[in-house]
Design an enzyme around this catalytic site. Structure first.
Site, short mmCIF file in Angstrom:
data_model
loop_
_atom_site.label_atom_id
_atom_site.label_comp_id
_atom_site.label_asym_id
_atom_site.label_seq_id
_atom_site.Cartn_x
_atom_site.Cartn_y
_atom_site.Cartn_z
N GLY A 1 32.66 -24.70 35.74
CA GLY A 1 32.16 -23.90 36.47
C GLY A 1 32.69 -23.36 37.58
O GLY A 1 31.93 -22.74 37.84
N GLU B 1 36.85 -28.57 31.76
CA GLU B 1 36.96 -27.85 31.22
C GLU B 1 36.16 -26.19 31.38
O GLU B 1 34.71 -26.54 31.08
CB GLU B 1 36.03 -28.82 30.02
CG GLU B 1 34.68 -29.02 30.38
CD GLU B 1 33.68 -30.17 29.71
OE1 GLU B 1 34.32 -30.96 28.21
OE2 GLU B 1 32.91 -29.91 30.25
N ARG C 1 34.64 -19.61 31.98
CA ARG C 1 34.66 -17.81 32.37
C ARG C 1 35.75 -18.22 33.31
O ARG C 1 36.04 -17.27 33.35
CB ARG C 1 33.39 -18.34 32.99
CG ARG C 1 33.12 -16.82 34.50
CD ARG C 1 31.69 -16.99 34.68
NE ARG C 1 30.61 -17.34 34.09
CZ ARG C 1 29.80 -16.83 33.55
NH1 ARG C 1 29.73 -15.79 34.05
NH2 ARG C 1 28.90 -17.79 33.20
N CYS D 1 17.36 2.63 24.88
CA CYS D 1 15.83 2.96 25.14
C CYS D 1 15.32 2.12 26.70
O CYS D 1 14.14 1.31 25.44
CB CYS D 1 14.68 3.37 24.07
SG CYS D 1 15.73 4.64 23.25
N TYR E 1 31.91 -14.69 28.57
CA TYR E 1 30.10 -14.19 28.06
C TYR E 1 29.94 -13.08 28.67
O TYR E 1 29.03 -12.43 29.28
CB TYR E 1 29.29 -14.93 29.17
CG TYR E 1 29.82 -16.90 29.82
CD1 TYR E 1 29.05 -17.84 28.85
CD2 TYR E 1 30.65 -17.23 31.18
CE1 TYR E 1 29.53 -18.64 28.63
CE2 TYR E 1 31.15 -18.70 30.60
CZ TYR E 1 30.53 -19.24 29.42
OH TYR E 1 30.84 -20.66 29.93
C1 LIG Z 1 29.63 -23.38 29.59
C2 LIG Z 1 30.02 -25.28 30.00
C3 LIG Z 1 31.32 -25.00 30.58
C4 LIG Z 1 31.81 -24.31 30.64
O1 LIG Z 1 31.48 -23.54 32.17
P1 LIG Z 1 32.09 -21.81 32.46
O2 LIG Z 1 30.86 -21.79 34.05
O3 LIG Z 1 32.34 -20.97 31.69
O4 LIG Z 1 33.27 -23.18 33.59
C5 LIG Z 1 32.06 -26.69 30.43
N1 LIG Z 1 31.30 -28.05 29.79
C6 LIG Z 1 29.99 -27.99 29.19
C7 LIG Z 1 29.11 -29.35 28.92
C8 LIG Z 1 29.88 -26.84 29.76
O5 LIG Z 1 28.10 -26.12 28.74
#
Ligand SMILES: *Cc1c(COP(=O)(O)O)cnc(C)c1O
Length: 410
Positions: free
Chosen positions: A240, A276, A279, A354, A383
């Protein structure tokens, strides 16, 4: 029409620029990924993280095999959230550690993951845990199956307030309710599930947080996990990390984040910390490149219609933003008919669909934009293609280009 916030224009790397300008119109649109830039970025991110912080890549952000492989040297493993991702990632980067999460895992997916020897399961519910325990008993893998319990934690200090997408801290289908912790921990610690090994806690609570918010969320998760009264070897604080679509040249402050995480692991020497992101690792390396087909005026505003659209790059539609882009002017005009061109300074870039929702960027500064000019949309490495509705209106699919040092621009 107002043009706020003032958007900085992204600059394609020389390798991307060269490729976009050498493709013929029929080879557009195209996704162009600069794997050299991706490796440099991933190496930088890895370099800011303390040794005792593991970096997993969340494959759902962009699962292209070339991307997964390019990240290989810089990540400790991959987070997958479906049986499809699991099979795909295991094939693209064989032998790398995997963590299998996601709500609604089917028994077949879990069985396959156990048979493949997946190292870690992120358990999302009490039912998820019971199914995993029973299937682990039947499959009886040679070692105990690692479990991290995903909790939907409420972070008290308002850190989640700035997020663009909150998965936690409010009612959602993700993870376990923290009030159930004692109940869920008991069978993992009293011998009821001998084939499972409780490794720790997982919490992915929000996307789009800056470094200081991410740090305070990480501290809260660690504080909560280490206060559970059971041995906790691992805490995964999720992904995130923010990508700012209004400032394509900016980056999440990995330096500050790494320093904060270093303090956190120093005060918990027994703990392996894991993050983890998806993005923030891959968004920057990807470009969606196309050409302008038509330029027209409608009720006082100018529109440029490009080859392709949000069926290839759905990101601006889903996030409700303007995708930052850069115009690459093309001087030749090989056609016998006149060349449409913008009269003003600001043009809205739309696709071939369209529907008025096929809007890639509103009121972009592109003075004199002409049909035949090329446009490269930035931040299209995460994404983007894989979340788009490709078949709507049956236009051709884009090309895919994965640029390596052999393509220059290093
Ligand atoms: C989507 C997701 C991520 C990655 O989120 P980003 O915003 O792309 O960094 C990490 N862990 C889990 C469980 C997710 O669902």
């Amino acid at each position: 029409m107002s043009q706020e916030p003032p958007m900085t224009l992204p600059t394609p790397t020389p390798a991307v620029r060269d490729r976009v300008l050498t493709l013929s119109p029929t080879e557009l649109p195209a996704y162009v990924y600069d794997l050299t830039a991706l490796r440099e970025h991933a190496a930088q991110v890895r370099g800011t993280l303390p040794e005792r912080v593991e970096l997993y890549y969340a494959a759902k952000a962009n699962p292209e095999p070339e991307i997964l492989a390019a990240l290989g040297p810089y990540v400790d493993g991959y987070e997958v959230s479906s049986g499809g991702e699991l099979a795909h990632v295991a094939e693209a980067v064989p032998g790398r550690p995997l963590a299998f999460g996601g709500p609604g895992k089917t028994p077949d997916e879990i069985r396959t993951a156990l048979e493949r020897g997946v190292e870690r399961f992120h358990v999302e519910s009490e039912h998820d845990l019971r199914v995993l325990a029973e299937l682990a008993r039947r499959v009886a893998p040679p070692t105990r199956v690692g479990v991290l319990l995903r909790f939907n934690l409420a972070v008290a200090d308002g850190s989640l307030a700035g997020s663009s997408l909150a998965m936690g801290g409010r009612p959602t289908p993700f993870g376990l309710d923290p009030t159930r912790a004692p109940h869920v921990l008991r069978p993992l610690t009293d011998g009821t599930h001998p084939h499972l090994e409780l490794l720790g806690v997982h919490a992915h609570l929000a996307s789009g947080l800056d470094a200081s918010r991410q740090l305070s969320v990480a501290r809260s998760i660690v504080r909560w996990a280490t206060g559970l009264g059971v041995p906790v070897a691992e805490v995964n604080v999720g992904g995130g990390m923010a990508v700012d679509y209004t400032r394509p040249e900016s980056r999440f402050d990995w330096q500050a984040y790494g320093e904060g995480l270093a303090e956190l692991v120093d005060s918990h020497p027994e703990l392996t910390l894991r993050i983890e992101p998806g993005r923030a690792l891959t968004a920057y390396c990807g470009w969606y490149a196309t050409e302008v087909l038509d330029v027209k005026r409608s009720h006082g505003e100018e529109f440029a219609v490009v080859r392709g659209g949000t069926h290839h790059l759905r990101t601006p539609a889903t996030k409700g933003h303007d995708q930052p882009c850069s115009v690459l002017a093309v001087e030749e005009w090989p056609h016998p008919w006149p060349r449409p061109a913008a009269e003003g300074e600001y043009v809205s870039l739309t696709g071939q669909l369209c529907t008025p929702k096929d809007l890639l960027a509103r009121d972009t500064r592109a003075p004199g934009l002409r049909a035949g000019d090329r446009v490269a949309f930035a931040l299209a490495g995460a994404y983007a293609w894989n979340i788009s509705h490709h078949d709507f209106l049956m236009h051709p699919r884009p090309g895919f280009h994965f640029l390596t040092p052999a393509d220059g621009g290093v």
